[in-house]
Design a protein around this motif. Structure first.
Motif, PDB file in Angstrom:
ATOM      1  N   ALA A 148       5.276  11.010  -8.680  1.00  0.00           N
ATOM      2  CA  ALA A 148       4.827  10.996  -9.784  1.00  0.00           C
ATOM      3  C   ALA A 148       4.454  12.045  -9.749  1.00  0.00           C
ATOM      4  O   ALA A 148       4.440  13.030 -10.325  1.00  0.00           O
ATOM      5  CB  ALA A 148       4.304   9.810 -10.765  1.00  0.00           C
ATOM      6  N   ALA A 149       3.353  12.331  -8.898  1.00  0.00           N
ATOM      7  CA  ALA A 149       2.419  13.570  -9.077  1.00  0.00           C
ATOM      8  C   ALA A 149       3.771  14.756  -8.621  1.00  0.00           C
ATOM      9  O   ALA A 149       3.415  15.961  -9.497  1.00  0.00           O
ATOM     10  CB  ALA A 149       0.821  13.744  -8.513  1.00  0.00           C
ATOM     11  N   ASP A 150       3.837  14.774  -7.300  1.00  0.00           N
ATOM     12  CA  ASP A 150       4.536  15.799  -7.131  1.00  0.00           C
ATOM     13  C   ASP A 150       5.780  16.175  -7.051  1.00  0.00           C
ATOM     14  O   ASP A 150       6.220  17.278  -6.291  1.00  0.00           O
ATOM     15  CB  ASP A 150       3.880  15.704  -5.638  1.00  0.00           C
ATOM     16  N   GLY A 151       6.589  15.356  -7.623  1.00  0.00           N
ATOM     17  CA  GLY A 151       8.219  15.001  -7.287  1.00  0.00           C
ATOM     18  C   GLY A 151       8.668  14.715  -5.979  1.00  0.00           C
ATOM     19  O   GLY A 151       7.754  14.633  -5.030  1.00  0.00           O
ATOM     20  N   PHE A 152      10.211  14.566  -5.882  1.00  0.00           N
ATOM     21  CA  PHE A 152      10.447  13.845  -4.807  1.00  0.00           C
ATOM     22  C   PHE A 152      10.131  15.078  -3.651  1.00  0.00           C
ATOM     23  O   PHE A 152       9.973  14.902  -2.488  1.00  0.00           O
ATOM     24  CB  PHE A 152      12.668  13.485  -4.687  1.00  0.00           C
ATOM     25  N   ASP A 153      10.952  16.099  -3.421  1.00  0.00           N
ATOM     26  CA  ASP A 153      10.493  17.131  -2.647  1.00  0.00           C
ATOM     27  C   ASP A 153       9.592  17.334  -2.292  1.00  0.00           C
ATOM     28  O   ASP A 153       8.473  18.532  -1.312  1.00  0.00           O
ATOM     29  CB  ASP A 153      11.115  18.589  -3.479  1.00  0.00           C
ATOM     30  N   GLY A 154       8.309  17.377  -3.703  1.00  0.00           N
ATOM     31  CA  GLY A 154       7.070  17.691  -2.566  1.00  0.00           C
ATOM     32  C   GLY A 154       6.062  16.858  -2.529  1.00  0.00           C
ATOM     33  O   GLY A 154       5.480  16.513  -2.054  1.00  0.00           O
ATOM     34  N   ALA A 155       6.419  15.286  -2.775  1.00  0.00           N
ATOM     35  CA  ALA A 155       5.869  14.431  -1.788  1.00  0.00           C
ATOM     36  C   ALA A 155       6.102  14.277  -0.680  1.00  0.00           C
ATOM     37  O   ALA A 155       7.623  13.991  -0.186  1.00  0.00           O
ATOM     38  CB  ALA A 155       6.565  13.187  -3.009  1.00  0.00           C
ATOM     39  N   THR A 156       6.114  14.152   0.893  1.00  0.00           N
ATOM     40  CA  THR A 156       6.150  13.924   1.871  1.00  0.00           C
ATOM     41  C   THR A 156       5.768  13.175   3.004  1.00  0.00           C
ATOM     42  O   THR A 156       5.061  12.275   2.135  1.00  0.00           O
ATOM     43  CB  THR A 156       5.519  15.820   2.893  1.00  0.00           C
ATOM     44  N   VAL A 157       6.397  12.217   3.212  1.00  0.00           N
ATOM     45  CA  VAL A 157       5.945  11.410   3.744  1.00  0.00           C
ATOM     46  C   VAL A 157       4.905  11.109   4.320  1.00  0.00           C
ATOM     47  O   VAL A 157       4.121  10.162   5.025  1.00  0.00           O
ATOM     48  CB  VAL A 157       6.949  11.055   4.965  1.00  0.00           C
ATOM     49  N   ARG A 158       4.279  11.948   5.425  1.00  0.00           N
ATOM     50  CA  ARG A 158       2.650  12.145   5.908  1.00  0.00           C
ATOM     51  C   ARG A 158       1.495  11.968   4.968  1.00  0.00           C
ATOM     52  O   ARG A 158       0.560  11.172   5.161  1.00  0.00           O
ATOM     53  CB  ARG A 158       2.675  13.252   6.440  1.00  0.00           C
ATOM     54  N   ALA A 159       2.096  12.343   3.366  1.00  0.00           N
ATOM     55  CA  ALA A 159       0.894  12.557   2.373  1.00  0.00           C
ATOM     56  C   ALA A 159       1.040  11.479   1.919  1.00  0.00           C
ATOM     57  O   ALA A 159      -0.207  11.100   1.758  1.00  0.00           O
ATOM     58  CB  ALA A 159       1.177  13.175   1.685  1.00  0.00           C
ATOM     59  N   ILE A 160       1.970  11.295   1.519  1.00  0.00           N
ATOM     60  CA  ILE A 160       2.254   9.299   1.564  1.00  0.00           C
ATOM     61  C   ILE A 160       1.274   8.445   2.375  1.00  0.00           C
ATOM     62  O   ILE A 160       0.594   7.838   2.210  1.00  0.00           O
ATOM     63  CB  ILE A 160       3.325   8.832   1.132  1.00  0.00           C
ATOM     64  N   ALA A 161       1.982   8.747   3.186  1.00  0.00           N
ATOM     65  CA  ALA A 161       0.509   7.723   4.184  1.00  0.00           C
ATOM     66  C   ALA A 161      -0.446   8.434   4.630  1.00  0.00           C
ATOM     67  O   ALA A 161      -1.302   7.036   4.377  1.00  0.00           O
ATOM     68  CB  ALA A 161       1.853   7.794   5.691  1.00  0.00           C
ATOM     69  N   ALA A 162      -0.676   8.964   4.075  1.00  0.00           N
ATOM     70  CA  ALA A 162      -1.870   9.035   4.262  1.00  0.00           C
ATOM     71  C   ALA A 162      -2.878   8.693   2.937  1.00  0.00           C
ATOM     72  O   ALA A 162      -4.099   8.277   3.075  1.00  0.00           O
ATOM     73  CB  ALA A 162      -2.358  10.907   4.248  1.00  0.00           C
ATOM     74  N   ASP A 163      -2.129   9.338   2.055  1.00  0.00           N
ATOM     75  CA  ASP A 163      -2.509   8.176   0.986  1.00  0.00           C
ATOM     76  C   ASP A 163      -2.718   6.495   1.015  1.00  0.00           C
ATOM     77  O   ASP A 163      -4.159   5.816   0.444  1.00  0.00           O
ATOM     78  CB  ASP A 163      -2.098   8.335  -0.561  1.00  0.00           C
ATOM     79  N   LEU A 220       0.909  -0.817   0.455  1.00  0.00           N
ATOM     80  CA  LEU A 220       0.166  -0.197   0.012  1.00  0.00           C
ATOM     81  C   LEU A 220       1.224   1.618  -0.304  1.00  0.00           C
ATOM     82  O   LEU A 220       0.527   2.414  -0.679  1.00  0.00           O
ATOM     83  CB  LEU A 220      -0.725  -0.041   1.355  1.00  0.00           C
ATOM     84  N   ILE A 221       1.502   1.272   0.686  1.00  0.00           N
ATOM     85  CA  ILE A 221       2.494   1.942   0.945  1.00  0.00           C
ATOM     86  C   ILE A 221       3.728   2.707  -0.764  1.00  0.00           C
ATOM     87  O   ILE A 221       3.863   3.362  -1.006  1.00  0.00           O
ATOM     88  CB  ILE A 221       3.819   2.406   1.847  1.00  0.00           C
ATOM     89  N   LEU A 222       4.286   1.809  -1.131  1.00  0.00           N
ATOM     90  CA  LEU A 222       5.077   1.478  -2.208  1.00  0.00           C
ATOM     91  C   LEU A 222       3.724   2.363  -3.462  1.00  0.00           C
ATOM     92  O   LEU A 222       3.756   2.906  -4.146  1.00  0.00           O
ATOM     93  CB  LEU A 222       5.447   0.435  -2.805  1.00  0.00           C
ATOM     94  N   VAL A 224      -1.877   4.302   6.573  1.00  0.00           N
ATOM     95  CA  VAL A 224      -1.217   3.580   7.182  1.00  0.00           C
ATOM     96  C   VAL A 224      -0.861   4.989   7.975  1.00  0.00           C
ATOM     97  O   VAL A 224      -0.841   6.272   8.027  1.00  0.00           O
ATOM     98  CB  VAL A 224       0.245   3.353   6.657  1.00  0.00           C
ATOM     99  N   ASP A 225      -0.342   4.187   9.253  1.00  0.00           N
ATOM    100  CA  ASP A 225       0.602   5.917  10.023  1.00  0.00           C
ATOM    101  C   ASP A 225       2.123   6.576   9.516  1.00  0.00           C
ATOM    102  O   ASP A 225       2.884   5.269   8.689  1.00  0.00           O
ATOM    103  CB  ASP A 225       0.457   5.042  11.433  1.00  0.00           C
ATOM    104  N   PRO A 226       2.290   7.848   8.998  1.00  0.00           N
ATOM    105  CA  PRO A 226       3.952   7.805   9.029  1.00  0.00           C
ATOM    106  C   PRO A 226       4.527   7.605   9.238  1.00  0.00           C
ATOM    107  O   PRO A 226       5.882   6.767   8.902  1.00  0.00           O
ATOM    108  CB  PRO A 226       3.944   9.411   9.051  1.00  0.00           C
ATOM    109  N   ALA A 227       4.729   6.660  10.727  1.00  0.00           N
ATOM    110  CA  ALA A 227       5.598   5.558  11.285  1.00  0.00           C
ATOM    111  C   ALA A 227       6.193   5.081  10.567  1.00  0.00           C
ATOM    112  O   ALA A 227       6.644   3.597  10.420  1.00  0.00           O
ATOM    113  CB  ALA A 227       5.426   5.446  12.858  1.00  0.00           C
ATOM    114  N   MET A 228       4.777   3.822   9.529  1.00  0.00           N
ATOM    115  CA  MET A 228       5.149   2.946   8.842  1.00  0.00           C
ATOM    116  C   MET A 228       6.120   3.328   8.091  1.00  0.00           C
ATOM    117  O   MET A 228       6.622   1.619   7.189  1.00  0.00           O
ATOM    118  CB  MET A 228       3.499   2.519   8.874  1.00  0.00           C
ATOM    119  N   ILE A 229       5.939   4.246   7.665  1.00  0.00           N
ATOM    120  CA  ILE A 229       7.309   4.377   6.417  1.00  0.00           C
ATOM    121  C   ILE A 229       8.985   4.085   6.535  1.00  0.00           C
ATOM    122  O   ILE A 229       9.701   3.707   5.733  1.00  0.00           O
ATOM    123  CB  ILE A 229       6.775   6.048   5.586  1.00  0.00           C
TER     124      ILE A 229
END
Length: 200
Positions: free
Chosen positions: A30-45, A20-22, A48-53
């Motif tokens: 792909a949408a936001d770039g490396f700098d624009g993609a936050t761990v919190r946003a990825i976890a929300a998508d 799910l995280i991957l 899962v909890d951000p700590a899981m990343i």
């Protein structure tokens, strides 16, 4: 009767959290770039909890490499050739990378290049992967402004991508069978010009 609404919020331990995280990371990168993609946003998508990343991948940079399915990290090889020492940089770079490309990891990287071009997220991730992990560690040490370094990076990419295409994908002879020393002797001068020579 209506179907029950899908449950929202963080997913339980029974789900394949890593997958799910991957999937979420690929969409975000792909949408936001490396700098624009936050761990919190990825976890929300991923729900899962951000700590899981950090638990599954060890941070944002390792997650990016896993999302791209990189068989190796080119940055570690690029940095080993001392990019800050620009004299003879092209020859050292090719001499370092050719054995990697001729290895099983290199064959996997060629497969990644091929498959990435046919995925919705593939081209965007490949572009970021090449820029962040292969080109930036080289050109960040070169003189000039950001625009000049970006030009040199794209020229270096064109030379190296052409070499990979002809030697490992198309397997065009005689370059497909050339020993490393001959390839370095033939290609390094032009690559060095892209790195440090005057640009028209």
């Amino acid at each position: 009767m209506t179907a029950p609404a899908p449950r929202r919020g963080r997913r339980g331990a029974g789900h394949d959290t890593r997958a799910l995280i991957l999937a979420a990371a690929r969409r975000r990168f792909a949408a936001d770039g490396f700098d624009g993609a936050t761990v919190r946003a990825i976890a929300a998508d991923a729900g899962v909890d951000p700590a899981m990343i950090n638990h599954h991948f060890g941070g944002k940079e390792p997650l990016f490499l896993a999302a791209v399915e990189a068989p190796f990290d080119p940055a570690q090889y690029v940095r080993s050739v001392r990019p800050a020492d620009t004299e003879g940089l092209a020859a050292r770079l090719l001499a370092t990378l050719l054995p990697v490309w001729d290895s099983p990891a290199g064959a996997a990287a060629v497969g990644l290049f091929r498959s990435g071009l046919h995925r919705d997220w593939g081209v965007a991730l490949l572009r970021q992967f090449i820029q962040r992990r292969a080109l930036t560690p080289i050109v960040e040490h070169l003189p000039g402004n950001d625009a000049e370094r970006a030009m040199r990076a794209s020229l270096v990419a064109s030379q190296i991508a052409g070499l990979i295409l002809t030697r490992y994908v198309v397997k065009l002879e005689p370059i497909a069978s050339m020993p490393h020393e001959q390839i370095v002797a033939l290609i390094a001068p032009n690559l060095q010009r892209y790195l440090t020579g005057p640009l028209p």
